[in-house]
Design a protein around this motif. Sequence first.
Motif, mmCIF file in Angstrom:
data_model
loop_
_atom_site.group_PDB
_atom_site.id
_atom_site.type_symbol
_atom_site.label_atom_id
_atom_site.label_comp_id
_atom_site.label_asym_id
_atom_site.label_seq_id
_atom_site.Cartn_x
_atom_site.Cartn_y
_atom_site.Cartn_z
ATOM 1 N N THR A 191 62.818 50.760 8.608
ATOM 2 C CA THR A 191 63.646 50.637 7.408
ATOM 3 C C THR A 191 63.635 49.176 6.966
ATOM 4 O O THR A 191 63.313 48.274 7.750
ATOM 5 N N CYS A 192 63.997 48.970 5.716
ATOM 6 C CA CYS A 192 64.019 47.615 5.173
ATOM 7 C C CYS A 192 65.126 47.512 4.135
ATOM 8 O O CYS A 192 65.394 48.465 3.392
ATOM 9 N N ARG A 193 65.769 46.365 4.108
ATOM 10 C CA ARG A 193 66.710 46.035 3.049
ATOM 11 C C ARG A 193 66.373 44.626 2.584
ATOM 12 O O ARG A 193 66.210 43.712 3.408
ATOM 13 N N VAL A 243 60.969 58.639 10.417
ATOM 14 C CA VAL A 243 61.149 57.297 9.872
ATOM 15 C C VAL A 243 60.838 56.289 10.980
ATOM 16 O O VAL A 243 61.507 56.259 12.009
ATOM 17 N N LEU A 286 56.606 47.399 2.997
ATOM 18 C CA LEU A 286 58.002 47.581 2.567
ATOM 19 C C LEU A 286 58.420 46.483 1.586
ATOM 20 O O LEU A 286 59.147 46.746 0.622
ATOM 21 N N THR A 309 62.445 52.976 3.259
ATOM 22 C CA THR A 309 62.028 53.524 4.552
ATOM 23 C C THR A 309 60.508 53.689 4.576
ATOM 24 O O THR A 309 59.870 53.836 3.531
ATOM 25 N N GLU A 360 63.481 44.053 15.242
ATOM 26 C CA GLU A 360 63.808 43.763 13.831
ATOM 27 C C GLU A 360 63.504 42.306 13.539
ATOM 28 O O GLU A 360 63.509 41.474 14.443
ATOM 29 N N GLU A 381 57.864 56.248 6.548
ATOM 30 C CA GLU A 381 57.842 57.478 7.343
ATOM 31 C C GLU A 381 56.395 57.833 7.687
ATOM 32 O O GLU A 381 55.496 57.650 6.857
ATOM 33 N N SER A 410 59.231 47.452 -2.188
ATOM 34 C CA SER A 410 60.619 47.191 -2.595
ATOM 35 C C SER A 410 60.670 46.244 -3.793
ATOM 36 O O SER A 410 61.533 46.385 -4.674
ATOM 37 N N GLU A 444 66.799 49.225 -0.747
ATOM 38 C CA GLU A 444 66.670 49.780 0.604
ATOM 39 C C GLU A 444 65.464 50.705 0.636
ATOM 40 O O GLU A 444 65.230 51.463 -0.317
#
Lengths: 156, 156
Positions: A138-140, A135, A66, A128, B94, A130, A70, A126
Amino acid sequence: MPERTTSLQDIYAAQGVCFGCGPANECGLRIKSRPQGENVVAIWTPEKHHEAFEGVLSGGIIGTLLDCHSNWTAAWALMRAAGADHPPCTVTAEYHVRLLRPTPAGGPVTLSARAVEVKGDRAIVEATLEAEGKVGATCRGTFVAVKPGHPAYHRW
Amino acid sequence: MPERTTSLQDIYAAQGVCFGCGPANECGLRIKSRPQGENVVAIWTPEKHHEAFEGVLSGGIIGTLLDCHSNWTAAWALMRAAGADHPPCTVTAEYHVRLLRPTPAGGPVTLSARAVEVKGDRAIVEATLEAEGKVGATCRGTFVAVKPGHPAYHRW
């Protein structure tokens, strides 16, 4: 079909050695991120040693996928925002991974990311991950184009 | 000197295959986390393919190290809080990694973590990664002891 286009890594960083995304790192994950509309997508297949425990993908590998995906999404967004013909070299400032459920490691996973904010030298992305239609994570994160003098300035 | 004691992984999960911390994963990072007072400490040395670019450690590898090390710190804290003789199997809910500066990959890095909150089945852990005397990254994450039926219940 994103697999039919050349990935951002292969276009702009063919000699890159990054563990997560460097095409030239034979021991790395070598993700291939491809723009698809406003998103950037990568399909990646785990190897056995990427598991956390039997049949389930490691959360650290998930974060690595991720993060790198990203970062490329940010570089691509910054390139487009600047009207440039190549992406700036970007690095991760921070990323936050949420693991929603165990991610099966027996087949491909799909990474999908989008820049939700582009401002000056940085982008917030942002993403995801899957697998088998669900999913798993998730990542931000925040990714920054580095200036001359930074050790990453010539990373690609 | 923490290196002189047996690591949590070797005591409680000698057959573990996790990419980040499984002693039995020959392609993994095989971190060794050792309690030292209220902290848990690990010293780990990168290989060339763990770089992001020349001489600098990959942010994904940094996250993987911090995630696994923090997860063991949580398991150890939950074990002590319960007065148990072995740690519960924990997973990451997380984690949030902040990369403060490029981390040199030419020598060992030191991971140090501490549970800042332990409540019921979960612990919040804060951790740092230091190299050449400077903190290169920090992490804060939430780790949860899984219940019977979860695929990780028998992970160690």
